[in-house]
Write an enzyme that holds these catalytic residues in place. Structure first.
Site, PDB file in Angstrom:
ATOM      1  N   SER A 255       2.556   0.715  -0.309  1.00 50.01           N
ATOM      2  CA  SER A 255       2.180   1.266  -1.600  1.00 50.01           C
ATOM      3  C   SER A 255       2.289   2.782  -1.499  1.00 50.01           C
ATOM      4  O   SER A 255       2.459   3.340  -0.408  1.00 50.01           O
ATOM      5  CB  SER A 255       0.757   0.856  -1.964  1.00 50.01           C
ATOM      6  N   LYS A 256       2.159   3.412  -2.659  1.00 39.00           N
ATOM      7  CA  LYS A 256       2.306   4.870  -2.683  1.00 39.00           C
ATOM      8  C   LYS A 256       1.207   5.542  -1.872  1.00 39.00           C
ATOM      9  O   LYS A 256       1.273   6.700  -1.545  1.00 39.00           O
ATOM     10  CB  LYS A 256       2.265   5.368  -4.132  1.00 39.00           C
TER      11      LYS A 256
END
Ligand code: GLU
Length: 295
Positions: A255-256
């Site tokens: 994920s970011k």
């Protein structure tokens, strides 16, 4: 000519999952003397940042991926998306929805048989049949989203198909019969987003003559409703090649927030772009992907 694209949203630095998607699209195009395009999907002004837009271009160059032609930015194409939504509206397939997220969650919780999609409960259709006189008045004073009446749209277009050259999450491959209702009555535009992901992607893939849409298989369900939008808007139909997700060493999606897995960070740690490309490519031929980089 084969045309692929990489279409990131600039909401964070590129991580290994998106680097894999970029490399995949790049390699497929280059292997067939095709074109590889870069499109920045920056419509959601609340989440997208110019800083990440610049960083994505920079990181892709560092990784050694060169794209053809200028970078497209969706924020520059809003008028085109509005025209597409108008066209759907003229077909009588668009309705305003006044539900907040909370309203939808409440409605779903109260319903005994709320329809479910791949990511949880679907919009239950609360505003689908509100009378026009009522919606027009409410549109003047309340925030609303525009939704597609998928059932009616399907009734209008009949059976639709698309070609899957890769694999869906359940191994779907070959000629696929579209099930556009998988994601329910999708949003076409809302207060925060002048055009939704589905609408903008379909319009742009056609405008850029993308002939093969490559992306991770968690977006497979999107292809079903995107196929419907293509039919409604009379757009050419690309083929699809969904690929495995690149997973972190614990088997989770990057994920970011995984800073350790961003290209920025790997670069800082001293990894060479060749090495990252090579490891990503190895995963491409090795099925489900787990990368031992940056951890
Ligand atoms: N902008 C989308 C994302 O970042 C990509 C969508 C697509 O490839 O169709 O997930």
């Amino acid at each position: 000519m084969l045309v692929t694209r990489f279409a990131p949203s600039p909401t964070g630095y590129l991580h290994l999952g998106s680097a894999y998607a970029a490399l995949f699209a790049h390699d497929v195009a280059r292997a067939q003397n095709g074109r590889f395009l870069l499109r920045i999907e920056d419509i959601d002004a609340t989440r997208c940042r110019a800083q990440f837009d610049a960083a994505i271009c920079d990181d892709l160059r560092w990784l050694g991926l060169d794209w053809d032609g200028p970078v497209w930015r969706q924020s520059e194409r809003l008028a085109t998306y509005h025209a597409a939504i108008r066209r759907l509206d003229e077909l009588g397939l668009v309705y305003p929805c006044f539900c907040s997220r909370k309203d939808i969650a409440r409605e779903v919780a109260q319903s005994l048989s709320a329809p479910h999609g791949p990511d949880g409960p679907l919009y239950p259709g609360t505003c689908r049949s509100l009378p026009r006189a009522q919606t027009t008045a409410r549109m003047g004073r309340e925030p609303y989203a525009l939704r597609l009446d998928v059932q009616q749209a399907v009734a209008r277009m009949g059976t639709l198909e698309f070609d899957e050259h890769g694999r869906g999450p359940l191994g779907e491959h070959g000629r696929i019969t579209a099930e556009p209702a998988r994601l329910g009555d999708i949003v076409l535009a809302s207060r925060d987003r002048a055009a939704s992901y589905h609408l903008a992607v379909v319009v742009d893939d056609a405008a850029q003559s993308v002939s093969l849409v490559t992306r991770a298989c968690d977006l497979f369900a999107s292809a079903h409703v995107q196929r419907l939008l293509q039919a409604l808007l009379d757009l050419p139909v690309p083929a699809y090649s969904h690929h495995d997700l690149v997973l972190d060493p614990e088997g989770r999606k990057f994920s970011k927030r995984d800073h350790a897995a961003t290209l920025r960070d790997l670069r800082r740690q001293g990894y060479a772009p060749d090495e990252i490309r090579q490891r990503l490519r190895l995963r491409a031929s090795g099925g489900l992907a787990r990368l031992g980089l940056g951890t």
